[in-house]
Structures are given as structure tokens and as C-alpha cells.
Design a protein around this motif. Structure first.
Motif, mmCIF file in Angstrom:
data_model
loop_
_atom_site.group_PDB
_atom_site.id
_atom_site.type_symbol
_atom_site.label_atom_id
_atom_site.label_comp_id
_atom_site.label_asym_id
_atom_site.label_seq_id
_atom_site.Cartn_x
_atom_site.Cartn_y
_atom_site.Cartn_z
ATOM 1 N N ILE A 281 0.781 -1.263 -0.106
ATOM 2 C CA ILE A 281 -0.147 -0.167 -0.029
ATOM 3 C C ILE A 281 1.246 1.204 0.092
ATOM 4 O O ILE A 281 0.763 2.196 -0.841
ATOM 5 C CB ILE A 281 -0.984 0.165 1.264
ATOM 6 N N LEU A 282 2.034 1.206 0.905
ATOM 7 C CA LEU A 282 2.677 2.045 1.058
ATOM 8 C C LEU A 282 3.619 2.634 -0.183
ATOM 9 O O LEU A 282 3.696 3.699 -0.768
ATOM 10 C CB LEU A 282 3.936 2.354 2.197
ATOM 11 N N LYS A 283 3.917 1.528 -0.997
ATOM 12 C CA LYS A 283 4.763 1.573 -2.262
ATOM 13 C C LYS A 283 3.819 2.257 -3.262
ATOM 14 O O LYS A 283 4.187 3.212 -3.916
ATOM 15 C CB LYS A 283 5.233 0.479 -2.801
ATOM 16 N N SER A 284 2.412 1.914 -3.196
ATOM 17 C CA SER A 284 1.524 2.266 -4.313
ATOM 18 C C SER A 284 1.422 3.868 -4.208
ATOM 19 O O SER A 284 0.773 4.500 -5.199
ATOM 20 C CB SER A 284 0.248 1.544 -4.114
ATOM 21 N N LYS A 285 1.476 4.156 -2.804
ATOM 22 C CA LYS A 285 1.406 5.554 -2.825
ATOM 23 C C LYS A 285 2.643 6.516 -2.900
ATOM 24 O O LYS A 285 2.897 7.634 -2.484
ATOM 25 C CB LYS A 285 0.725 5.742 -1.277
ATOM 26 N N GLY A 286 3.561 5.731 -3.215
ATOM 27 C CA GLY A 286 4.915 6.432 -3.498
ATOM 28 C C GLY A 286 5.658 6.725 -2.376
ATOM 29 O O GLY A 286 6.500 7.844 -2.195
ATOM 30 N N PHE A 287 5.533 6.114 -1.238
ATOM 31 C CA PHE A 287 6.089 6.139 -0.013
ATOM 32 C C PHE A 287 7.467 5.919 -0.089
ATOM 33 O O PHE A 287 8.041 4.954 -0.695
ATOM 34 C CB PHE A 287 5.506 5.323 1.022
ATOM 35 N N THR A 288 8.438 6.961 0.316
ATOM 36 C CA THR A 288 9.709 6.805 0.515
ATOM 37 C C THR A 288 10.457 6.712 1.885
ATOM 38 O O THR A 288 9.759 7.150 2.867
ATOM 39 C CB THR A 288 10.526 8.107 -0.044
ATOM 40 N N VAL A 289 11.521 6.053 2.045
ATOM 41 C CA VAL A 289 12.282 6.282 3.291
ATOM 42 C C VAL A 289 13.496 6.927 3.156
ATOM 43 O O VAL A 289 14.026 7.052 2.050
ATOM 44 C CB VAL A 289 12.429 4.850 3.991
ATOM 45 N N THR A 290 13.732 7.734 4.424
ATOM 46 C CA THR A 290 15.323 8.260 4.193
ATOM 47 C C THR A 290 16.351 7.543 4.628
ATOM 48 O O THR A 290 16.298 6.917 5.953
ATOM 49 C CB THR A 290 14.877 9.555 5.258
ATOM 50 N N GLU A 291 17.350 7.489 4.148
ATOM 51 C CA GLU A 291 18.407 6.624 4.528
ATOM 52 C C GLU A 291 19.255 7.556 5.532
ATOM 53 O O GLU A 291 19.313 8.560 5.629
ATOM 54 C CB GLU A 291 19.240 6.205 3.297
ATOM 55 N N GLN A 292 20.206 6.766 6.144
ATOM 56 C CA GLN A 292 20.951 7.472 7.171
ATOM 57 C C GLN A 292 21.903 8.582 6.494
ATOM 58 O O GLN A 292 22.062 9.632 7.186
ATOM 59 C CB GLN A 292 22.104 6.585 7.768
ATOM 60 N N SER A 309 4.671 6.325 8.007
ATOM 61 C CA SER A 309 4.109 5.315 7.400
ATOM 62 C C SER A 309 2.671 4.923 7.986
ATOM 63 O O SER A 309 1.721 4.504 7.614
ATOM 64 C CB SER A 309 4.872 3.972 7.038
ATOM 65 N N GLU A 310 2.732 5.014 9.256
ATOM 66 C CA GLU A 310 1.559 4.528 10.052
ATOM 67 C C GLU A 310 0.783 5.563 10.076
ATOM 68 O O GLU A 310 -0.455 5.118 9.932
ATOM 69 C CB GLU A 310 2.080 4.666 11.865
ATOM 70 N N ARG A 311 0.869 6.702 9.795
ATOM 71 C CA ARG A 311 -0.124 7.675 9.592
ATOM 72 C C ARG A 311 -0.628 7.599 8.264
ATOM 73 O O ARG A 311 -1.934 7.760 8.101
ATOM 74 C CB ARG A 311 0.337 9.330 9.774
ATOM 75 N N GLU A 312 0.129 7.153 7.379
ATOM 76 C CA GLU A 312 -0.582 6.847 5.990
ATOM 77 C C GLU A 312 -1.421 5.773 5.874
ATOM 78 O O GLU A 312 -2.467 5.932 5.179
ATOM 79 C CB GLU A 312 0.616 6.655 4.772
ATOM 80 N N LEU A 313 -0.962 4.565 6.516
ATOM 81 C CA LEU A 313 -2.089 3.625 6.425
ATOM 82 C C LEU A 313 -3.265 3.743 7.145
ATOM 83 O O LEU A 313 -4.268 3.080 6.901
ATOM 84 C CB LEU A 313 -1.119 2.484 7.513
ATOM 85 N N THR A 314 -3.262 4.773 8.181
ATOM 86 C CA THR A 314 -4.505 4.885 9.181
ATOM 87 C C THR A 314 -5.018 6.064 8.893
ATOM 88 O O THR A 314 -6.276 6.318 9.630
ATOM 89 C CB THR A 314 -4.069 4.812 10.568
ATOM 90 N N LYS A 315 -4.806 6.965 7.956
ATOM 91 C CA LYS A 315 -5.403 8.386 7.883
ATOM 92 C C LYS A 315 -6.984 8.247 7.521
ATOM 93 O O LYS A 315 -7.510 8.963 7.903
ATOM 94 C CB LYS A 315 -4.708 9.260 6.775
#
Ligand code: ATP
Ligand code: MG
Length: 435
Positions: A281-292, A309-315
Motif C-alpha cells: 500500500i505504501l509503495k503504491s502511494k509512492g512512499f519513501t524512506v530516508t537513509e542514514q 508510514s503509520e499515519r499514511e496507513l491509518t489516515k
């Protein structure tokens, strides 16, 4: 005998003389009369009217006992009752520089928390908190779980070592407990399903609105259970606490301007979402993570979920969601690996809707001596520090599991206050250990 203000505000006392005790909350002096809002020590407030001369010298937060006659007047503030004061006895004239007024910065309110506890907002929050704790306790007692107490001073880490508070313990080193879980696990072999509410301590170095350095941890553990049993307990418990709190504390929640329409819908069952599906789901919304190093990349299987990501999943969710089956690599050493899906943990986090984020974390515990010893080593921990914990796998191991719920996380969701610091009376954070 003096009455509580809530008792005195009743048709039974209209026209009768009563005595109330409390503190001056607001003071308005006119030529002839003085209007004094008096608050008591359970949130009751009533307007008292005196001849102006009889209250000369009275200041905000002075402690007083008022004798007078109750009258009913629809125009009176605070619910249509007022008290015509005949006599006022002063216990203490408060210093004229009382620092808490109507408009104050959040920082000042925290610096003066020992006084800002007297505000109606904090009284409302404290009452809701008392209900949440009471309802949680009652649920366990009524469902046959036994209350236990685990030690606060411990030798072993439960969560990551980076949030441990070290302590000089006579001539050894010890820690403040991050979780009672390992001790609850030891108890289930003779006590069956157990639960506790103990403070947990985490040296949280990042400033967030959902982390405290000391929080009230409600934890439960039971033998002979499945993951589904553990999820069932959580959804029943959380729903019970919420449904009854919104009934018992309707007045306080209204004072906090908390619209409870969404909370009314919190009933079992809660959705179960697999971790893999969550990542999809997060991928389909173009969700990214920040590397170190600051660079960004697409989220992928193996990543932990963070608050964003928790906010995105439960908004858009109306109810909390269990995210099930995290990779064991992002979970602590005690999480049981799913024998049918290697690399996946039999564990779930419960995410509150609308971005409130994780409120519980739980699942099955690794009960095999070989696997858990390996996992302890893999995390860079010393198995020797866990010798007693390993004994639980050596002598009569059974499938077991449990969960931990942060009372302040649940409180933040129920009250909708911005900052977790306001869900507790004396918050502890990286920058605050006083008052
Ligand atoms: P997070 O990822 O939000 O830091 P966590 O994975 O560290 O949480 P657990 O170790 O699983 O949390 O703890 C169980 C529960 O305790 C959490 O679900 C949360 O409700 C609560 N909790 C954890 N850390 C804190 C904290 N610093 N302040 C308040 N509550 C907390
Ligand atoms: Mg944490």
C-alpha cells in the motif's frame, strides 16, 4: 460539614445554607459586590457573591471556606447555581503573583506543572486518565487475569540498548526497566494469564509528540495462547476502555472539545493487515524512506514502519488496525519466528486510526531454547545476562504470548491532546525531569 461543590449544586439545597471549601479561581470586584468563582478539589466550580468589603485582600488561589445560601439562577455561570456568601473563612491568602493565568505558553504550564494541575484542562485529563486505568484493570480482573508486579531495577535490556537508563546499583551496573515482559513470561508458568501496569523507562533521544522517558506500561502475558488469542484480548480491552471512558467522562471530553463520534465506533473486530500488504500500500502511494546519509528511496519489504508510514496507513481508517507479520529483523529477540514463513515474526502492532500511531505491540514469544539463544547473540546481547530467561525455555517451555500497551498513547488518542506530555501529570522527557 462542608459539601463538595457538585453536591451543593442541586435543587435539594436551593434556599438552604451550606458550607463549601475550595480555592479562589476567578475574582471580579464591583462597587458593591464581589463575584468569586470558587473551585474545589474535584473539579467543581461555583460562583459565590459577597459584599465587596467582606473579600477585600482575597487573591487568586487563596484557600477559603464559604458559608452561604444556594440559589438557582439560569444566568449564573457554571450551571445555574450560585452561592450567596454570608461568611468567608480564609485558610491561606495566596501570593499575589500566582503565575498561571488564562493565557499561558505551553512551556510555562509545564515548568509550573505543580500549579497548572489546578487548571480545568488538567483536572479533566486527570479524571479521564483515572478512568482509563480503572477500566483497564477491571477488564483484566473480570476476565480472569491475575495482577502482578515486576521489578523496576533490572539487569537485562528488553528493547534496544540505546534507550536504556543506566543505574549504579551498589557496586554493579543495572538498568531501569524498559518493559516488564520478561518477568511476566517467568510468571505465567505458575500463575497463568497475568498483567501489570508498571512504569517503563526509555531514554528517548528524539523529541516527538508520542514518546516519554517514563510511561505507564500495561502489559499482559499468557501461556497456551495463539497470536489470534492475543489480538482478541487487545481489541476487546481497547474497545471496553474506550466505550466506557466516553460514557463516564463525557463532561471532561466535551471540556477538551473532543468530538467522540469516531470513538463510538471502536468495537471489535479490528482489521488485520499483513505487513507485506502494508508495504505494498505504501509503495503504491509512492512512499519513501530516508537513509542514514539523507538520501531517499522507495519503501520496501524489510523496512520498519515509522510514524509517517503509520499515519499514511491509518489516515482514512475508522478503527485501529493490527499490522501483522513484521520481519523478525526489525523486532526484538523474543519475537517468535513464524515456522511457516521464515524471517517473519508472529507479532503485531496495533495502530490507532487517523495517524495517532502505535498504541500496542505484541505477539508470540520465541519458546525454543536454541533459536532464542541465537537471536540474543545476533542482537549483540550477552546470553549470560539472560540466563534466568533462558531457563524458561529449558524447563517446561510452552507456546505463549502477550502484549504491551502504552497508557499515554491510548490517552492521547482518546483525548486528542496534541502532545503526549499532557496525558500524564508530571511528564519526563529528555529535557524535563522537574517538577
Ligand atoms: P515506537 O516505535 O513508537 O517507539 P516501540 O516499538 O518502541 O514504539 P514497544 O517497545 O513495542 O514500543 O512498547 C510497547 C508500547 O509501549 C508501544 O506500543 C507504545 O504504546 C508504548 N511506548 C513505547 N515507547 C514509549 C514511549 N517512549 N513513551 C510512551 N509510550 C511508549
Ligand atoms: Mg521506541
Amino acid at each position: 460539614m462542608s459539601l463538595r461543590i457538585a453536591q451543593a449544586k442541586s435543587p435539594d439545597f436551593v434556599g438552604k445554607e451550606v458550607k463549601i471549601r475550595g480555592w479562589v479561581y476567578r475574582l471580579r470586584k464591583q462597587k458593591e459586590n464581589a463575584f468569586v468563582l470558587v473551585r474545589d478539589d474535584r473539579g467543581g466550580v461555583i460562583q459565590c457573591i459577597f459584599p465587596a468589603t467582606s473579600v477585600a485582600g482575597l487573591t487568586i488561589e487563596s484557600s477559603i471556606e464559604v458559608t452561604g445560601v444556594i440559589s438557582q439562577d439560569a444566568r449564573a455561570p457554571e450551571g445555574g447555581y450560585e452561592l450567596k456568601g454570608r461568611e468567608v473563612r480564609t485558610y491561606n491568602i495566596a501570593g499575589a503573583d500566582y503565575p498561571i493565568g488564562e493565557y499561558q505558553s505551553d512551556e510555562l504550564l509545564l515548568d509550573k506543572r505543580h500549579l497548572s494541575l489546578r487548571t480545568r484542562r488538567m483536572v479533566a485529563i486527570a479524571k479521564i486518565r483515572a478512568s482509563v486505568l480503572d477500566l483497564g484493570r477491571r477488564w483484566f480482573v473480570d476476565n480472569g487475569w491475575m495482577e502482578v508486579t515486576a521489578p523496576i531495577i533490572v539487569k537485562g535490556a528488553v528493547e534496544g540498548g540505546s534507550t536504556l537508563f543506566k543505574l549504579k546499583y551498589f557496586d554493579q551496573e543495572a538498568y531501569l526497566s524498559q518493559s516488564a515482559q520478561l518477568y511476566l513470561e517467568a510468571m505465567i508458568f505458575s500463575l497463568g494469564p497475568v498483567w501489570s501496569i508498571t512504569p517503563s523507562f526509555r531514554a528517548e533521544k528524539s523529541r516527538t509528540v508520542r514518546h516519554l522517558a517514563e510511561f505507564s506500561h500495561l502489559e499482559a502475558e499468557a501461556p497456551w495462547v495463539t497470536l489470534e488469542d492475543i489480538l482478541g484480548v487487545q481489541e476487546k480491552l481497547v474497545s471496553h476502555v474506550i466505550q466506557n471512558t466516553i460514557k463516564q467522562n463525557a463532561e471532561e471530553l466535551a471540556y477538551l472539545k473532543r468530538d467522540v463520534t469516531d470513538l463510538k465506533k471502536i468495537e471489535p473486530p479490528f482489521e488485520r493487515l499483513s505487513y507485506n500488504k502494508a508495504i505494498e500500500i505504501l509503495k503504491s502511494k509512492g512512499f519513501t524512506v530516508t537513509e542514514q546519509d539523507g538520501s531517499k528511496r522507495e519503501i520496501r519489504v524489510g523496512d520498519d514502519l515509522n510514524i509517517d508510514s503509520e499515519r499514511e496507513l491509518t489516515k482514512d481508517a475508522g478503527k485501529p488496525i493490527f499490522v501483522i507479520g513484521y520481519p523478525i529483523a526489525v523486532k526484538p529477540f523474543y519475537v517468535k519466528e513464524d515456522p511457516e514463513h521464515k524471517g517473519t515474526g508472529l507479532a503485531a502492532d496495533l495502530l490507532a486510526p487517523k495517524g495517532f500511531g502505535e498504541i500496542t505491540s505484541g505477539g508470540m514469544r520465541e519458546d525454543d531454547i536454541v533459536s532464542i539463544t541465537e537471536r540474543i547473540k545476533k542482537e549483540g546481547l550477552d546470553p549470560a545476562a539472560y540466563d534466568w530467561y533462558l531457563d524458561l525455555r529449558k524447563y517446561g517451555s510452552v507456546p505463549h504470548g502477550g502484549f504491551g500497551l502504552g497508557i499515554e498513547r491510548l490517552m492521547r488518542w482518546i483525548t486528542n491532546v496534541d502532545d503526549i506530555k499532557d496525558t500524564v501529570l508530571f511528564p519526563r522527557t529528555m529535557s524535563r525531569v522537574a517538577p
